[in-house]
Design an enzyme around this catalytic site. Structure first.
Site, PDB file in Angstrom:
ATOM      1  N   ASP A   1      -5.571   5.264  -5.264  1.00 54.58           N
ATOM      2  CA  ASP A   1      -6.213   6.056  -4.217  1.00 54.58           C
ATOM      3  C   ASP A   1      -6.565   7.443  -4.763  1.00 54.58           C
ATOM      4  O   ASP A   1      -6.226   7.750  -5.919  1.00 54.58           O
ATOM      5  CB  ASP A   1      -5.255   6.150  -3.018  1.00 54.58           C
ATOM      6  CG  ASP A   1      -6.001   6.241  -1.696  1.00 54.58           C
ATOM      7  OD1 ASP A   1      -7.190   6.595  -1.702  1.00 54.58           O
ATOM      8  OD2 ASP A   1      -5.371   5.964  -0.650  1.00 54.58           O
TER       9      ASP A   1
ATOM     10  N   SER B   1     -10.328   3.738  -5.817  1.00 56.98           N
ATOM     11  CA  SER B   1     -10.872   4.344  -4.601  1.00 56.98           C
ATOM     12  C   SER B   1     -11.842   5.480  -4.913  1.00 56.98           C
ATOM     13  O   SER B   1     -12.401   6.088  -3.991  1.00 56.98           O
ATOM     14  CB  SER B   1      -9.733   4.876  -3.719  1.00 56.98           C
ATOM     15  OG  SER B   1      -8.874   3.826  -3.343  1.00 56.98           O
TER      16      SER B   1
ATOM     17  N   LYS C   1      -3.879  -0.522  -6.939  1.00 63.16           N
ATOM     18  CA  LYS C   1      -4.883   0.244  -6.192  1.00 63.16           C
ATOM     19  C   LYS C   1      -4.616   1.726  -6.395  1.00 63.16           C
ATOM     20  O   LYS C   1      -3.518   2.209  -6.111  1.00 63.16           O
ATOM     21  CB  LYS C   1      -4.800  -0.107  -4.697  1.00 63.16           C
ATOM     22  CG  LYS C   1      -5.645   0.780  -3.778  1.00 63.16           C
ATOM     23  CD  LYS C   1      -5.543   0.288  -2.324  1.00 63.16           C
ATOM     24  CE  LYS C   1      -6.145   1.287  -1.341  1.00 63.16           C
ATOM     25  NZ  LYS C   1      -5.931   0.859   0.071  1.00 63.16           N
TER      26      LYS C   1
ATOM     27  N   ARG D   1     -13.407   0.795  -3.783  1.00 60.80           N
ATOM     28  CA  ARG D   1     -13.722   1.119  -2.401  1.00 60.80           C
ATOM     29  C   ARG D   1     -14.868   2.110  -2.409  1.00 60.80           C
ATOM     30  O   ARG D   1     -14.749   3.197  -2.948  1.00 60.80           O
ATOM     31  CB  ARG D   1     -12.478   1.702  -1.734  1.00 60.80           C
ATOM     32  CG  ARG D   1     -11.411   0.644  -1.387  1.00 60.80           C
ATOM     33  CD  ARG D   1     -11.804  -0.141  -0.140  1.00 60.80           C
ATOM     34  NE  ARG D   1     -12.214   0.824   0.890  1.00 60.80           N
ATOM     35  CZ  ARG D   1     -11.366   1.599   1.553  1.00 60.80           C
ATOM     36  NH1 ARG D   1     -10.071   1.479   1.396  1.00 60.80           N
ATOM     37  NH2 ARG D   1     -11.814   2.489   2.421  1.00 60.80           N
TER      38      ARG D   1
ATOM     39  N   ASP E   1     -12.234   3.972   5.247  1.00 61.68           N
ATOM     40  CA  ASP E   1     -11.241   2.963   5.625  1.00 61.68           C
ATOM     41  C   ASP E   1     -11.683   2.168   6.848  1.00 61.68           C
ATOM     42  O   ASP E   1     -12.202   2.726   7.811  1.00 61.68           O
ATOM     43  CB  ASP E   1      -9.914   3.644   6.008  1.00 61.68           C
ATOM     44  CG  ASP E   1      -9.150   4.137   4.797  1.00 61.68           C
ATOM     45  OD1 ASP E   1      -9.643   3.975   3.663  1.00 61.68           O
ATOM     46  OD2 ASP E   1      -8.056   4.698   5.006  1.00 61.68           O
TER      47      ASP E   1
ATOM     48  N   ASP F   1       0.859  -1.189   0.000  1.00 64.86           N
ATOM     49  CA  ASP F   1       0.000   0.000   0.000  1.00 64.86           C
ATOM     50  C   ASP F   1       0.895   1.238   0.000  1.00 64.86           C
ATOM     51  O   ASP F   1       1.982   1.226  -0.611  1.00 64.86           O
ATOM     52  CB  ASP F   1      -0.982  -0.058   1.181  1.00 64.86           C
ATOM     53  CG  ASP F   1      -2.251   0.740   0.921  1.00 64.86           C
ATOM     54  OD1 ASP F   1      -2.253   1.959   1.187  1.00 64.86           O
ATOM     55  OD2 ASP F   1      -3.245   0.156   0.416  1.00 64.86           O
ATOM     56  N   ASP F   2       0.473   2.295   0.638  1.00 68.63           N
ATOM     57  CA  ASP F   2       1.194   3.575   0.583  1.00 68.63           C
ATOM     58  C   ASP F   2       2.585   3.449   1.221  1.00 68.63           C
ATOM     59  O   ASP F   2       2.876   2.490   1.921  1.00 68.63           O
ATOM     60  CB  ASP F   2       0.365   4.640   1.310  1.00 68.63           C
ATOM     61  CG  ASP F   2       0.691   6.053   0.843  1.00 68.63           C
ATOM     62  OD1 ASP F   2       1.689   6.243   0.111  1.00 68.63           O
ATOM     63  OD2 ASP F   2      -0.061   6.980   1.218  1.00 68.63           O
TER      64      ASP F   2
END
Ligand code: NAG
Ligand code: NAG
Ligand code: NAG
Length: 434
Positions: free
Chosen positions: A158, A190, A156, A215, A219, A79-80
């Site tokens: 975001d 997202s 993914k 999403r 979160d 992820d990030d």
């Protein structure tokens, strides 16, 4: 709605086009770093838990050696906070050189050699949510190509640090750019979560055409409150969300926090059961190196996984919301089977909920019931009243096979079945009716 009518409606909606990249025909499963490991980059003081190559290698080893991969948990997703603060001299994203000494290609080779897949993270905007370089509109093509060159399998995207206008351009553009690389890359958007998750701001038809999963909402955190809040939003809006889902295009209520610190055993079963009803992606965010055997057995429950992975890919719904704070959820499955979940929002004691399959819209017949958490089976006639005992914040989950015609003589052989009682207690011995 009657069962048959609902099935027809679902089949019609499932005929809508999905993103044509061939991947994620059933909800993707794997492991994702964010909820458990966040943006911990303090490798000096917290070497076991910081975001770096070794963390993903450790999780890959666990997935491939501890029985996860064979059950379908194949994605290992970064992820990030993985990248360097600067792009390279060619304007390409690059991994932090200290924390990912082999770069991303080394990691993807390591995973592919073990039959696993690699997911990576980026952000439609000037910066990622954690402040790392983002993907502005002019960087979309080069970033898509970089991920394809690294043999990434999922991306993914975001949405921090961008506005609605930019997102409306960027998310479809990234879909095109990923396609243009020629590498099938699962695409997680997202976007709807940044636009409130509902029409008219969110167009679910369009999302299904450009993304594999998205999403919809905020979160998840490591708490039962957070899981409940997500469940409430998804089932309050089920009439909007259910038609959006199907093979290749999934609503994503966010990661599984089973095996972390916030959920009890019953709450863990509830998250697993209801994520399966929702046909949700199953991304665990936990520490597979130290996970308890209790959490592992819930996450590795083959029956729940097979319900989640049903090839028809129809998202289930909440059927009943009782004043007693018992709710019943239902998902149609292939071969005329279905799944039922009895869920208690109560906080007092196991609640004895009485109903019958006909009250839950099942048609006339006798049904074989398999309790997925106790492995008990029984036969239930549609009209038989039964009682399930549901623990506080817990579930009873059933796989219900296709109805078979009643054979009266056989059915009544055991005497009067109308008042027979089923109890979901693990230690109880449920009556088998035939
Ligand atoms: C790109 O899109 C076309 C048309 O939808 C599709 O046939 C093809 O499989 C896609 N390729 C990839 C790599 O996603
Ligand atoms: C969105 O951001 C772009 C780029 O910063 C800017 O030009 C545009 O005016 C913004 N649009 C809105 C509606 O805020
Ligand atoms: C939603 O997207 C679809 C497919 O891209 C498009 O045909 C439709 O017009 C859009 N609906 C609205 C209300 O914008």
């Amino acid at each position: 709605m009657h069962l048959a009518v609902f099935l027809l409606a679902s089949v019609l909606s499932a005929a809508t086009f999905a993103l044509d990249n061939g991947v994620m025909r059933t909800p993707p499963m794997g492991w994702l770093a964010w909820e458990r490991f966040r943006c911990d980059i303090d490798c000096k003081n917290d070497p076991k838990n910081c975001i770096r190559q070794n963390l993903f290698i450790d999780m890959a080893d666990r997935l491939s050696e501890d029985g996860w991969r064979e059950l379908g948990y194949v994605y290992v997703n970064i992820d990030d906070c993985w990248s360097s603060m600067e792009r390279d001299e060619n304007g390409r994203l690059q991994a932090d050189p200290k924390r990912f000494p082999g770069g991303i290609p080394k990691l993807s080779r390591y995973l592919h050699d073990r039959g696993l897949k690699l997911g990576i993270y980026g952000d439609m905007g000037t910066h990622t949510c954690g402040g790392y370089p983002g993907t502005t509109l002019d960087k979309i093509e080069i970033d898509a190509q970089t991920f394809a060159d690294w043999e990434v399998d999922m991306f993914k995207f975001d949405g921090c640090y961008s506005n609605a206008t930019e997102q409306a351009k960027g998310y479809p553009l990234m879909s095109k750019a990923l396609n243009a690389t020629g590498r099938p890359i699962g695409y997680s958007c997202s976007w709807p979560a940044y636009q409130g998750g509902l029409p008219p701001k969110v167009n679910y038809t369009q999302l299904g055409e450009i993304c594999n999963l998205w999403r919809n909402y905020g979160d998840i955190q490591d708490s039962w409150d957070s899981v409940l809040n997500i469940l409430e939003w998804f089932f309050e809006n089920q009439d909007v969300l259910i038609p959006a889902a199907g093979p290749g295009r999934w609503n994503d209520p966010d990661m599984l926090v089973i095996g972390d610190f916030g959920l009890s055993k019953d709450q863990s079963r509830s998250q697993m059961a209801l994520w399966a009803i929702m046909a949700a992606p199953l991304f665990m965010s936990n520490d597979l190196r130290t996970i308890s055997s209790e959490a592992r057995s819930i996450l590795q429950n083959k029956m729940v996984i097979s319900i989640n992975q049903d090839p028809m890919g129809i998202q289930g719904r909440r059927l009943v919301k009782e004043k007693s704070n018992i709710e019943v959820f239902w998902r149609p499955l292939s071969s005329d089977a279905s799944a039922l979940v009895f869920f208690s929002r109560r906080t007092d004691m196991p609640y004895r909920y009485q109903t019958s399959l006909s009250k839950l819209n099942y048609t006339t017949g006798s049904y074989k019931i398999y309790d997925v958490f106790t492995d008990k089976t029984m036969i239930l006639k549609d009209s038989t009243n039964f009682v399930v005992s549901v623990n506080p914040t817990g579930v009873v989950m059933w796989y219900v096979s296709a109805p078979s015609k009643l054979n009266r003589r056989q059915f009544y052989r055991g005497g009067n079945v109308q008042d027979s009682v089923y109890t979901g207690d693990e230690n109880a011995n449920p009556r088998v009716f035939l």
